[in-house]
Design a protein around this motif. Structure first.
Motif, mmCIF file in Angstrom:
data_model
loop_
_atom_site.group_PDB
_atom_site.id
_atom_site.type_symbol
_atom_site.label_atom_id
_atom_site.label_comp_id
_atom_site.label_asym_id
_atom_site.label_seq_id
_atom_site.Cartn_x
_atom_site.Cartn_y
_atom_site.Cartn_z
ATOM 1 N N ARG A 140 -3.778 11.476 0.197
ATOM 2 C CA ARG A 140 -4.328 11.363 -1.155
ATOM 3 C C ARG A 140 -3.863 12.550 -2.006
ATOM 4 N NH1 ARG A 140 -8.704 8.115 -3.196
ATOM 5 N NH2 ARG A 140 -8.803 7.131 -1.177
ATOM 6 N N VAL A 162 3.530 8.171 -7.665
ATOM 7 C CA VAL A 162 3.343 6.890 -6.967
ATOM 8 C C VAL A 162 4.527 6.645 -6.049
ATOM 9 C CG1 VAL A 162 3.064 4.395 -7.277
ATOM 10 C CG2 VAL A 162 2.026 5.965 -8.908
ATOM 11 N N GLY A 203 2.783 1.482 -3.447
ATOM 12 C CA GLY A 203 1.940 1.580 -4.636
ATOM 13 C C GLY A 203 0.902 2.678 -4.568
ATOM 14 N N LYS A 204 0.889 3.413 -3.460
ATOM 15 C CA LYS A 204 -0.123 4.458 -3.270
ATOM 16 C C LYS A 204 0.097 5.613 -4.251
ATOM 17 C CE LYS A 204 -3.097 6.937 -0.717
ATOM 18 N NZ LYS A 204 -4.498 6.608 -0.560
ATOM 19 N N GLN A 205 -0.974 5.977 -4.906
ATOM 20 C CA GLN A 205 -0.899 7.100 -5.848
ATOM 21 C C GLN A 205 -1.314 8.393 -5.131
ATOM 22 O OE1 GLN A 205 -3.689 7.137 -9.206
ATOM 23 N NE2 GLN A 205 -1.933 7.440 -10.526
ATOM 24 N N VAL A 213 0.846 -1.201 0.000
ATOM 25 C CA VAL A 213 0.000 0.000 0.000
ATOM 26 C C VAL A 213 0.877 1.246 0.000
ATOM 27 C CG1 VAL A 213 -1.661 1.331 1.356
ATOM 28 C CG2 VAL A 213 -2.016 -1.110 1.046
#
Lengths: 129, 363
Positions: free
Chosen positions: A109, A79, A32-34, A29
Motif C-alpha cells: 500500500r 498506479v 490497477g493497484k494504487q 489487481v
C-alpha cells in the motif's frame, strides 16, 4: 455415457472459465493497484554507513515536479507494477546528477524511498519506520 | 382512418407525451440554459441508461418489471467496496468490482428467479418485497460482517469501532474512470464517449440476444407459459436465466452509475435504483409486458429532464423549489401506479377473453 461426457465437458469448460476469470482478476489487481510512494530526503544509516540528506533534490513524476530540502518528504500516488521517476540532485541551482529510478511494486500500500540511498546507488532503497 | 391511427398513437404513447408537454412548459419557466440542460441530459443518459436496459430481459420473459434489480445493485456496491479496499483504481478497479459482483449477482439472481417461479403471476410484488428482504441481508453483511468476518483493511472504509462499513465512501480513484476513458467536447458539451460505446454495445447485445434460441425461448415464455411448456421449453429455467441476466446487468449498471457519481452511499444508494429505473422505463412508454430500447432512451431522457427542471421551475413559478420536486415525485410514482394498474386491467381482460373462448369451445 454420452450425457456424462457432455456433463464432464461442460464442467471442464466452466471450471476453466472460472479459473481464467480469477486469474484475470488477480492481473487487474496488480495493474490497477494504487500505491503511495513517499520520498524521504533524510539522513539514513545502512550497513554501518551514514548517508547524509541531500542538499537539494528534484523529483519528476510524469507532469509533476517536487523539490526537496534536507529533512523533507513528499508522497505521490502511483498506479501499477512498474513506475519510473527522474531524480536530480541540484548544486547551486544546477543539475549535478540525474538518475532515472525504476520502482517495481507488488501489492504494497505504501513504500518509503530514501533519496540519499538512491543517489548512492544502494540496492535496498526502501526504509521502514 | 388517419384520425384513428393518430388517436391510437397518442393513446399508446400517452405517458411520454404528457411528460414531453410538461417539459415543454417547464423548460422556459425554469430559465435554465439549453447548454446546461443538454449537458445534464448527456450526463444522466450515460449514468442511468445501462440500469434501465437491465430491465428489458425480464419483460421479454413475461416477468414484468424486475424490482429485484436492487439485488444486482447491492452486488455491484459490494464489488466497488472491495475494489476500494484493495486500492484498485481506474478501469481495472471497475473491472475488479464487476468480477466480484458477477458471482454475487448470479447467486442473488438465481434466488430471485427461484422465488419468482414459486409466485408466478405476482412476480413484480414478489421481487419488490424480496428487494426489501435482501436489503436486510445486505445491511447485515456490510454493517457487521465486513471488517469482522470478511477482512477489510482500509481505515477509510471501516467504522471507528473496527467493523462495518462507513455510511459514505469516496470513489476518488474510480470516479469518472469510464466516462473519462474516451471523452470529447462538442460545442462546450462534454460527451463520455466510452460510456456510450458500452451502452450501445449492450443495446446491440440485447438485439442479438433476442434472436438467439434463449431469446426466442424467453419471448415464447413471455407470451404464454403453458404453450411454451407444451413446446418443450424449460419454462422455469428460462425465467431464472432471465432474472440472473437482469441482476448481473443491474450490477454492472450500478457500477457505471456510481463511477459517474463518485461516492457510494453505502446503505441507501441501491434502494432507489429499481424504482427510478422502472419509472424511467415506464415514462418512456413501456408497459409491464412490452418494452424496447427506444422506450429506455426516451424514458431516461424525459424522466431525468424532469429531475433537472422541476425544482427550478417550481421555484420560479411558486417561489418554492421543494414544491416542484414534490410535483415530480408525485408524477413519477403516479406513472408507475397507472402503468401497473393498466397492466393488471390488461391481464384481467385477457383472462376473461380466454375464459370466454374456453366456454365457447366447450359448448
Amino acid at each position: 455415457m454420452i450425457c456424462l461426457s457432455v456433463f464432464k465437458r461442460r464442467m471442464f469448460i466452466r471450471t476453466v472459465l472460472v479459473i481464467v476469470l480469477i486469474l484475470f482478476g488477480v492481473f487487474l489487481v496488480f495493474i490497477g493497484k494504487q500505491h503511495i510512494v513517499v520520498f524521504a530526503n533524510e539522513e539514513v544509516y545502512q550497513d554501518g554507513k551514514i548517508f547524509p540528506a541531500l542538499t537539494k533534490v528534484r523529483i519528476k513524476i510524469g507532469e509533476e515536479t517536487f523539490e526537496l530540502e534536507p529533512g523533507d518528504r513528499v508522497s505521490v500516488e502511483v498506479v501499477g507494477l512498474k513506475n519510473a521517476f527522474l531524480i536530480e540532485t541540484l548544486a547551486d541551482g544546477v543539475v549535478d546528477k540525474s538518475i532515472t529510478f525504476p520502482l517495481s511494486l507488488k501489492l504494497e500500500r505504501m513504500v518509503i524511498i530514501s533519496l540519499p540511498l538512491v543517489v548512492a546507488g544502494s540496492s535496498n532503497v526502501t526504509i521502514t519506520e | 382512418m388517419k384520425g384513428r391511427s393518430l388517436k391510437g398513437f397518442i393513446l399508446s404513447n400517452i405517458v411520454p407525451i404528457i411528460f414531453l408537454v410538461f417539459a415543454a412548459l417547464a423548460i422556459p419557466i425554469s430559465g435554465l440554459s439549453y447548454r446546461y440542460l443538454f449537458q445534464e441530459i448527456i450526463t444522466r443518459l450515460s449514468r442511468d441508461t445501462f440500469l434501465v436496459l437491465a430491465l428489458l430481459v425480464p419483460v421479454l420473459a413475461g416477468m414484468g418489471l424486475n424490482f429485484g434489480m436492487v439485488l444486482g445493485a447491492m452486488a455491484g456496491q459490494i464489488g466497488l467496496m472491495l475494489a476500494v479496499d484493495w486500492g484498485v483504481v481506474g478501469i481495472p478497479g471497475l473491472l475488479v468490482a464487476a468480477l466480484i459482483g458477477t458471482p454475487i449477482s448470479v447467486l442473488l439472481g438465481f434466488l430471485c428467479g427461484y422465488i419468482m417461479n414459486k409466485a408466478k403471476g405476482r412476480e413484480m410484488v414478489t421481487s419488490y418485497i424480496l428487494g426489501f428482504f435482501m436489503n436486510g441481508a445486505y445491511q447485515f453483511v456490510v454493517l457487521y460482517c465486513m471488517g469482522g468476518i470478511f477482512p477489510i483493511k482500509s481505515p477509510q472504509l471501516l467504522l471507528s469501532r473496527g467493523y462495518g462499513v462507513r455510511n459514505a465512501l469516496s470513489l476518488a480513484g474510480i470516479r469518472g474512470a469510464l466516462d473519462s476513458l474516451v471523452s470529447m467536447e462538442i460545442h462546450g458539451l462534454s460527451i463520455p464517449v466510452a460510456t456510450f460505446i458500452v451502452i450501445l454495445a449492450f443495446c446491440l447485445f440485447l438485439i442479438l440476444f433476442e434472436k438467439t434460441k434463449l431469446g426466442q425461448d424467453m419471448r415464447a415464455v413471455g407470451q404464454d407459459m403453458v404453450v411454451a411448456d407444451g413446446a418443450g421449453i424449460p419454462v422455469e429455467r428460462t425465467r431464472i436465466v432471465a432474472i440472473i441476466i437482469s441482476t448481473i446487468l443491474a450490477c454492472y449498471g450500478q457500477i457505471i452509475f456510481l463511477q459517474n457519481i463518485g461516492t457510494i452511499n453505502t446503505y441507501n444508494s441501491h434502494e432507489q435504483t429499481g424504482i427510478f429505473a422502472i419509472a424511467a422505463l415506464l415514462v418512456g412508454g413501456a408497459t409491464a409486458s412490452k418494452a424496447n430500447i427506444v422506450n429506455v432512451f426516451v424514458g431516461v431522457l424525459l424522466f431525468h429532464l424532469m429531475f433537472v427542471i422541476s425544482p427550478t421551475a417550481g421555484k420560479n413559478l411558486i417561489g418554492d423549489a421543494q414544491l416542484g420536486e414534490y410535483f415530480r415525485v408525485f408524477v413519477s410514482y403516479g406513472i408507475i401506479a397507472i402503468a401497473l394498474l393498466l397492466h393488471a386491467l390488461e391481464r384481467r381482460r385477457v383472462r376473461i377473453a380466454r375464459m370466454k373462448m374456453e366456454n365457447e369451445s366447450v359448448v
